[in-house]
Design a protein around this motif. Sequence first.
Motif, PDB file in Angstrom:
ATOM      1  N   GLY A 127      -1.224  73.635  86.906  1.00 14.20           N
ATOM      2  CA  GLY A 127      -1.823  73.078  88.103  1.00 14.20           C
ATOM      3  C   GLY A 127      -3.226  72.529  87.888  1.00 14.20           C
ATOM      4  O   GLY A 127      -3.765  71.850  88.767  1.00 14.20           O
ATOM      5  N   ARG A 128      -3.813  72.794  86.732  1.00 17.39           N
ATOM      6  CA  ARG A 128      -5.177  72.309  86.443  1.00 17.39           C
ATOM      7  C   ARG A 128      -5.193  71.343  85.261  1.00 17.39           C
ATOM      8  O   ARG A 128      -5.981  70.391  85.243  1.00 17.39           O
ATOM      9  N   PHE A 129      -4.345  71.576  84.280  1.00 17.67           N
ATOM     10  CA  PHE A 129      -4.312  70.753  83.070  1.00 17.67           C
ATOM     11  C   PHE A 129      -3.032  69.924  83.054  1.00 17.67           C
ATOM     12  O   PHE A 129      -1.979  70.373  83.521  1.00 17.67           O
ATOM     13  N   THR A 130      -3.141  68.727  82.477  1.00 13.42           N
ATOM     14  CA  THR A 130      -1.972  67.863  82.325  1.00 13.42           C
ATOM     15  C   THR A 130      -1.948  67.287  80.920  1.00 13.42           C
ATOM     16  O   THR A 130      -2.933  66.689  80.476  1.00 13.42           O
ATOM     17  N   ILE A 131      -0.821  67.443  80.239  1.00 22.81           N
ATOM     18  CA  ILE A 131      -0.645  66.844  78.916  1.00 22.81           C
ATOM     19  C   ILE A 131       0.202  65.591  79.073  1.00 22.81           C
ATOM     20  O   ILE A 131       1.145  65.560  79.873  1.00 22.81           O
ATOM     21  N   SER A 132      -0.154  64.547  78.308  1.00 20.31           N
ATOM     22  CA  SER A 132       0.587  63.295  78.407  1.00 20.31           C
ATOM     23  C   SER A 132       0.568  62.567  77.068  1.00 20.31           C
ATOM     24  O   SER A 132      -0.226  62.898  76.186  1.00 20.31           O
ATOM     25  N   ARG A 133       1.453  61.571  76.960  1.00 19.87           N
ATOM     26  CA  ARG A 133       1.561  60.790  75.725  1.00 19.87           C
ATOM     27  C   ARG A 133       1.401  59.315  76.061  1.00 19.87           C
ATOM     28  O   ARG A 133       1.930  58.827  77.064  1.00 19.87           O
ATOM     29  N   ASP A 134       0.690  58.598  75.198  1.00 26.73           N
ATOM     30  CA  ASP A 134       0.580  57.140  75.299  1.00 26.73           C
ATOM     31  C   ASP A 134       1.296  56.564  74.088  1.00 26.73           C
ATOM     32  O   ASP A 134       0.783  56.609  72.972  1.00 26.73           O
ATOM     33  N   ASN A 135       2.482  56.011  74.322  1.00 24.79           N
ATOM     34  CA  ASN A 135       3.303  55.532  73.211  1.00 24.79           C
ATOM     35  C   ASN A 135       2.662  54.364  72.470  1.00 24.79           C
ATOM     36  O   ASN A 135       2.806  54.229  71.264  1.00 24.79           O
ATOM     37  N   ALA A 136       1.965  53.529  73.185  1.00 25.14           N
ATOM     38  CA  ALA A 136       1.354  52.361  72.551  1.00 25.14           C
ATOM     39  C   ALA A 136       0.206  52.761  71.635  1.00 25.14           C
ATOM     40  O   ALA A 136       0.014  52.172  70.569  1.00 25.14           O
ATOM     41  N   LYS A 137      -0.535  53.765  72.042  1.00 24.80           N
ATOM     42  CA  LYS A 137      -1.713  54.178  71.270  1.00 24.80           C
ATOM     43  C   LYS A 137      -1.424  55.336  70.320  1.00 24.80           C
ATOM     44  O   LYS A 137      -2.313  55.757  69.573  1.00 24.80           O
ATOM     45  N   LYS A 138      -0.203  55.878  70.359  1.00 24.95           N
ATOM     46  CA  LYS A 138       0.158  57.023  69.510  1.00 24.95           C
ATOM     47  C   LYS A 138      -0.850  58.155  69.711  1.00 24.95           C
ATOM     48  O   LYS A 138      -1.346  58.766  68.757  1.00 24.95           O
ATOM     49  N   THR A 139      -1.119  58.419  70.952  1.00 27.11           N
ATOM     50  CA  THR A 139      -2.151  59.388  71.310  1.00 27.11           C
ATOM     51  C   THR A 139      -1.617  60.342  72.371  1.00 27.11           C
ATOM     52  O   THR A 139      -0.900  59.924  73.294  1.00 27.11           O
ATOM     53  N   VAL A 140      -1.993  61.603  72.221  1.00 27.72           N
ATOM     54  CA  VAL A 140      -1.672  62.625  73.210  1.00 27.72           C
ATOM     55  C   VAL A 140      -2.972  63.032  73.902  1.00 27.72           C
ATOM     56  O   VAL A 140      -4.008  63.180  73.242  1.00 27.72           O
ATOM     57  N   TYR A 141      -2.901  63.210  75.210  1.00 33.06           N
ATOM     58  CA  TYR A 141      -4.079  63.557  75.995  1.00 33.06           C
ATOM     59  C   TYR A 141      -3.896  64.922  76.654  1.00 33.06           C
ATOM     60  O   TYR A 141      -2.778  65.336  76.970  1.00 33.06           O
ATOM     61  N   LEU A 142      -5.016  65.582  76.876  1.00 32.25           N
ATOM     62  CA  LEU A 142      -5.029  66.784  77.701  1.00 32.25           C
ATOM     63  C   LEU A 142      -6.101  66.578  78.766  1.00 32.25           C
ATOM     64  O   LEU A 142      -7.299  66.607  78.468  1.00 32.25           O
ATOM     65  N   GLN A 143      -5.660  66.317  79.979  1.00 32.89           N
ATOM     66  CA  GLN A 143      -6.575  66.180  81.101  1.00 32.89           C
ATOM     67  C   GLN A 143      -6.824  67.558  81.688  1.00 32.89           C
ATOM     68  O   GLN A 143      -5.876  68.228  82.108  1.00 32.89           O
ATOM     69  N   MET A 144      -8.072  67.957  81.712  1.00 35.70           N
ATOM     70  CA  MET A 144      -8.439  69.298  82.170  1.00 35.70           C
ATOM     71  C   MET A 144      -9.305  69.174  83.416  1.00 35.70           C
ATOM     72  O   MET A 144     -10.403  68.614  83.356  1.00 35.70           O
ATOM     73  N   ASN A 145      -8.796  69.665  84.529  1.00 39.92           N
ATOM     74  CA  ASN A 145      -9.517  69.633  85.799  1.00 39.92           C
ATOM     75  C   ASN A 145      -9.817  71.060  86.256  1.00 39.92           C
ATOM     76  O   ASN A 145      -9.226  72.018  85.770  1.00 39.92           O
ATOM     77  N   SER A 146     -10.721  71.166  87.201  1.00 39.78           N
ATOM     78  CA  SER A 146     -11.090  72.476  87.769  1.00 39.78           C
ATOM     79  C   SER A 146     -11.378  73.492  86.668  1.00 39.78           C
ATOM     80  O   SER A 146     -10.888  74.625  86.688  1.00 39.78           O
ATOM     81  N   LEU A 147     -12.183  73.071  85.724  1.00 40.33           N
ATOM     82  CA  LEU A 147     -12.455  73.919  84.568  1.00 40.33           C
ATOM     83  C   LEU A 147     -13.215  75.179  84.960  1.00 40.33           C
ATOM     84  O   LEU A 147     -14.058  75.162  85.881  1.00 40.33           O
ATOM     85  N   LYS A 148     -12.893  76.257  84.246  1.00 37.89           N
ATOM     86  CA  LYS A 148     -13.493  77.555  84.488  1.00 37.89           C
ATOM     87  C   LYS A 148     -14.211  78.030  83.223  1.00 37.89           C
ATOM     88  O   LYS A 148     -13.863  77.607  82.117  1.00 37.89           O
ATOM     89  N   PRO A 149     -15.175  78.922  83.360  1.00 33.75           N
ATOM     90  CA  PRO A 149     -15.846  79.438  82.154  1.00 33.75           C
ATOM     91  C   PRO A 149     -14.871  80.031  81.139  1.00 33.75           C
ATOM     92  O   PRO A 149     -15.099  79.917  79.927  1.00 33.75           O
ATOM     93  N   GLU A 150     -13.792  80.613  81.627  1.00 37.41           N
ATOM     94  CA  GLU A 150     -12.821  81.206  80.694  1.00 37.41           C
ATOM     95  C   GLU A 150     -12.011  80.164  79.934  1.00 37.41           C
ATOM     96  O   GLU A 150     -11.228  80.524  79.044  1.00 37.41           O
ATOM     97  N   ASP A 151     -12.171  78.899  80.248  1.00 40.16           N
ATOM     98  CA  ASP A 151     -11.544  77.826  79.472  1.00 40.16           C
ATOM     99  C   ASP A 151     -12.367  77.474  78.231  1.00 40.16           C
ATOM    100  O   ASP A 151     -11.924  76.672  77.400  1.00 40.16           O
ATOM    101  N   THR A 152     -13.539  78.049  78.121  1.00 40.38           N
ATOM    102  CA  THR A 152     -14.394  77.788  76.967  1.00 40.38           C
ATOM    103  C   THR A 152     -13.711  78.231  75.680  1.00 40.38           C
ATOM    104  O   THR A 152     -13.272  79.381  75.565  1.00 40.38           O
ATOM    105  N   ALA A 153     -13.599  77.310  74.730  1.00 44.34           N
ATOM    106  CA  ALA A 153     -12.906  77.586  73.465  1.00 44.34           C
ATOM    107  C   ALA A 153     -12.993  76.358  72.578  1.00 44.34           C
ATOM    108  O   ALA A 153     -13.402  75.279  73.029  1.00 44.34           O
ATOM    109  N   VAL A 154     -12.563  76.537  71.341  1.00 43.62           N
ATOM    110  CA  VAL A 154     -12.292  75.389  70.479  1.00 43.62           C
ATOM    111  C   VAL A 154     -10.841  74.989  70.714  1.00 43.62           C
ATOM    112  O   VAL A 154      -9.945  75.834  70.636  1.00 43.62           O
ATOM    113  N   TYR A 155     -10.634  73.731  71.019  1.00 40.98           N
ATOM    114  CA  TYR A 155      -9.300  73.218  71.315  1.00 40.98           C
ATOM    115  C   TYR A 155      -8.776  72.457  70.093  1.00 40.98           C
ATOM    116  O   TYR A 155      -9.476  71.610  69.527  1.00 40.98           O
TER     117      TYR A 155
END
Length: 115
Positions: A65-93
């Motif tokens: 409900g906060r993060f969304t993963i998606s793919r862009d076929n043209a750019k060969k790229t995967v995205y992670l959209q992170m919304n409503s971030l919380k301090p506990e999301d702090t990390a190396v991704y």
Amino acid sequence: QGQLVESGGGLVQPGGSLRLSCATSENIFNLYTMGWYRQAPGKQRELVASITTTGSTNYADSVKGRFTISRDNAKKTVYLQMNSLKPEDTAVYYCNAHLFPGNYWGQGTQVTVSS
């Protein structure tokens, strides 16, 4: 080495948003399940989200409900959209590409959620 190139980390306030990007080769992008993992200090690396070549997604309960993963076929790229971030999301991704027996990791990007 260098199969996955990440970008987009940084410092954000609680409630803010960030988008992570992971660019890869056409071969990996077309064949491998792609995912994002994270590792906080003193904790094990954990799966955040994954997406198959057909677009099926899977999320950790903590980010649903906060993060969304998606793919862009043209750019060969995967995205992670992170919304409503919380301090506990702090990390190396880390970006990951998996197709047994192959398994690739990105270099990691720091995400810090703090006021």
